[in-house]
Design an enzyme around this catalytic site. Structure first.
Site, short mmCIF file in Angstrom:
data_model
loop_
_atom_site.label_atom_id
_atom_site.label_comp_id
_atom_site.label_asym_id
_atom_site.label_seq_id
_atom_site.Cartn_x
_atom_site.Cartn_y
_atom_site.Cartn_z
N SER A 1 0.85 -1.20 0.00
CA SER A 1 0.00 0.00 0.00
C SER A 1 0.88 1.24 0.00
O SER A 1 1.63 1.48 0.96
CB SER A 1 -0.90 0.02 1.22
OG SER A 1 -1.38 1.34 1.41
N HIS B 1 -1.19 -1.31 -4.37
CA HIS B 1 -2.45 -1.05 -3.66
C HIS B 1 -2.56 0.45 -3.40
O HIS B 1 -1.73 1.04 -2.70
CB HIS B 1 -2.50 -1.84 -2.35
CG HIS B 1 -3.80 -1.73 -1.63
ND1 HIS B 1 -4.90 -2.49 -1.95
CD2 HIS B 1 -4.19 -0.93 -0.61
CE1 HIS B 1 -5.91 -2.17 -1.16
NE2 HIS B 1 -5.51 -1.22 -0.33
N ASP C 1 -4.82 3.56 -2.02
CA ASP C 1 -5.90 3.87 -1.08
C ASP C 1 -6.43 5.28 -1.29
O ASP C 1 -5.70 6.25 -1.09
CB ASP C 1 -5.38 3.75 0.36
CG ASP C 1 -5.13 2.31 0.73
OD1 ASP C 1 -6.08 1.51 0.72
OD2 ASP C 1 -3.96 1.98 1.05
N MET D 1 -9.15 8.02 -0.06
CA MET D 1 -10.02 8.36 1.08
C MET D 1 -10.60 9.75 0.88
O MET D 1 -9.87 10.67 0.48
CB MET D 1 -9.21 8.35 2.38
CG MET D 1 -8.49 7.04 2.63
SD MET D 1 -7.52 7.16 4.14
CE MET D 1 -6.67 5.58 4.10
N HIS E 1 -8.36 0.97 -4.03
CA HIS E 1 -9.28 0.74 -2.90
C HIS E 1 -9.96 2.07 -2.58
O HIS E 1 -9.36 2.96 -2.01
CB HIS E 1 -8.45 0.21 -1.72
CG HIS E 1 -9.22 0.01 -0.46
ND1 HIS E 1 -8.60 -0.22 0.76
CD2 HIS E 1 -10.56 -0.03 -0.21
CE1 HIS E 1 -9.52 -0.37 1.70
NE2 HIS E 1 -10.72 -0.26 1.15
N MET F 1 -12.23 4.28 -0.56
CA MET F 1 -12.92 4.49 0.72
C MET F 1 -13.67 5.81 0.60
O MET F 1 -13.33 6.81 1.25
CB MET F 1 -11.89 4.50 1.86
CG MET F 1 -11.36 3.10 2.16
SD MET F 1 -9.80 3.12 3.06
CE MET F 1 -8.68 3.22 1.68
N MET G 1 -11.31 -5.93 5.44
CA MET G 1 -10.54 -4.99 6.24
C MET G 1 -10.21 -5.63 7.59
O MET G 1 -11.10 -6.08 8.31
CB MET G 1 -11.33 -3.70 6.49
CG MET G 1 -11.46 -2.75 5.30
SD MET G 1 -9.91 -2.27 4.51
CE MET G 1 -9.00 -1.53 5.87
N GLY H 1 -9.04 3.95 7.07
CA GLY H 1 -8.78 5.38 7.26
C GLY H 1 -7.33 5.69 7.53
O GLY H 1 -6.86 6.76 7.18
N PHE H 2 -6.62 4.75 8.11
CA PHE H 2 -5.23 5.03 8.49
C PHE H 2 -4.36 3.79 8.33
O PHE H 2 -4.83 2.67 8.54
CB PHE H 2 -5.16 5.49 9.96
CG PHE H 2 -6.03 6.69 10.23
CD1 PHE H 2 -5.54 7.97 10.00
CD2 PHE H 2 -7.34 6.54 10.67
CE1 PHE H 2 -6.35 9.08 10.23
CE2 PHE H 2 -8.16 7.65 10.89
CZ PHE H 2 -7.65 8.93 10.67
N GLY H 3 -3.10 4.03 7.98
CA GLY H 3 -2.11 2.97 7.99
C GLY H 3 -1.58 2.79 9.41
O GLY H 3 -1.87 3.60 10.29
N GLY H 4 -0.83 1.72 9.60
CA GLY H 4 -0.11 1.55 10.86
C GLY H 4 -0.93 1.14 12.05
O GLY H 4 -0.48 1.27 13.19
N ASP I 1 -6.50 -6.54 4.30
CA ASP I 1 -5.89 -5.21 4.33
C ASP I 1 -5.93 -4.61 5.73
O ASP I 1 -7.00 -4.37 6.29
CB ASP I 1 -6.67 -4.32 3.34
CG ASP I 1 -6.10 -2.91 3.20
OD1 ASP I 1 -5.03 -2.63 3.77
OD2 ASP I 1 -6.75 -2.10 2.49
N GLY I 2 -4.74 -4.32 6.25
CA GLY I 2 -4.63 -3.60 7.52
C GLY I 2 -3.88 -4.38 8.58
O GLY I 2 -4.27 -5.48 8.94
N GLY I 3 -2.76 -3.82 9.04
CA GLY I 3 -2.03 -4.43 10.14
C GLY I 3 -1.34 -5.74 9.82
O GLY I 3 -1.02 -6.52 10.73
N GLY J 1 1.26 -1.97 4.13
CA GLY J 1 1.76 -0.61 4.00
C GLY J 1 3.00 -0.43 4.85
O GLY J 1 4.14 -0.50 4.36
N SER J 2 2.79 -0.22 6.14
CA SER J 2 3.90 0.06 7.05
C SER J 2 4.94 -1.05 7.04
O SER J 2 6.15 -0.77 7.04
CB SER J 2 3.40 0.21 8.49
OG SER J 2 2.23 0.97 8.50
C1 DX5 Z 1 -6.30 1.55 5.55
C2 DX5 Z 1 -5.87 1.22 4.13
C3 DX5 Z 1 -4.75 0.28 4.08
C4 DX5 Z 1 -3.49 0.79 4.76
C5 DX5 Z 1 -2.75 -0.39 5.30
O1 DX5 Z 1 -7.50 2.23 5.53
O2 DX5 Z 1 -6.94 0.62 3.41
O3 DX5 Z 1 -4.47 -0.18 2.77
O4 DX5 Z 1 -2.66 1.52 3.90
O5 DX5 Z 1 -1.67 0.05 6.03
P1 DX5 Z 1 -0.93 -0.89 7.08
O6 DX5 Z 1 -0.43 -2.08 6.32
O7 DX5 Z 1 0.14 -0.01 7.60
O8 DX5 Z 1 -1.95 -1.29 8.12
ZN ZN Z 2 -6.43 -0.37 1.42
#
Ligand code: DX5
Ligand code: ZN
Length: 216
Positions: A7, A32, A34, A36, A65, A67, A136, A141-144, A174-176, A196-197
């Site tokens: 991501s 990927h 994102d 928003m 993706h 959102m 999800m 809404g947020f990475g990390g 997707d996520g974490g 992502g992170s």
């Molecule tokens: C969150 C996004 C994800 C995000 C994942 O709303 O849809 O794609 O970038 O980031 P990580 O892998 O850091 O959780």
């Molecule tokens: Zn995503």
């Protein structure tokens, strides 16, 4: 082996070209992306002009993706910007079936994403029409953020639904996602890992992608 979908939300935007080149040289199959809108989710990321430019920097699959609310207003624009897969949120689409048909008629693969509280059963009547389900594993809404453990059970349930009907629908998670939990996500039935992170904040992103690819 899972498909790895880094991501770019966690990328260094001042070095976007280098980040794209790193992904091009890596074992990642998807970019990927994102999007928003600050309405469906409490954050604003990037949009069409950025994706258009990323499109010129890669031949890999652009996995967008959304959102956002009312994605039907922008589906054609995302196709023009270069999206190969367009994913909308179940929770943002009162006329989901129509959204899916629109995406496919524009020549893109159609994905539907589920927030952590949305049961996979709700997709029963559209599952045959879609190319991918994005589960999800954090609140969008947020990475990390940290992986919500209950997701593993949802992946298993969805895997069962897909296999019962012998569909090719992919499961993207997707996520974490980390190097620690990725194996259990794949074993539960995921086909695509978004990270992502874990990728972009690591010392050697290309090596991290390789490890995710060969995780299970
Ligand atoms: C969150 C996004 C994800 C995000 C994942 O709303 O849809 O794609 O970038 O980031 P990580 O892998 O850091 O959780
Ligand atoms: Zn995503």
């Amino acid at each position: 082996m899972p498909i790895v979908a880094p991501s770019l939300l966690a990328a260094n935007f001042l070095k976007l070209q280098e980040e794209c080149q790193m992904l091009n040289d890596s074992e990642a199959e998807y970019f990927h992306l994102d999007v928003m809108d600050g309405v469906f989710v409490p954050n604003i990321s990037y949009g069409l002009p950025v994706i258009e430019q990323i499109r010129t920097a890669t031949k890999k699959i652009c996995d967008v993706h959304l959102m956002i609310v009312q994605p039907e207003r922008y589906a054609e624009a995302f196709k023009k910007a270069g999206a190969d897969i367009l994913t909308v949120h179940y929770e943002a689409c009162p006329h989901l079936h129509r959204n899916i048909q629109q995406i496919k008629s524009l020549g893109m693969q159609a994905g539907v994403s589920l927030n952590p509280h949305t049961p996979v059963d709700l997709l029963k009547d559209v599952l045959d029409d879609i190319d991918m389900v994005l589960i999800m594993s954090v609140n969008p809404g947020f990475g990390g953020q940290s992986f919500i453990l209950h997701t593993i059970e949802k992946i298993r349930q969805l895997r069962r639904l897909i296999d019962e009907r012998a569909l090719n629908t992919k499961i993207e998670v997707d996520g974490g996602i980390t190097l620690e939990n990725a194996a259990s996500v794949v074993r539960a039935g995921a086909d695509v890992l978004v990270a992502g992170s874990t990728v972009f904040k690591s010392k050697d992103p290309k090596e991290t992608i390789r490890q995710l690819k060969h995780i299970a």
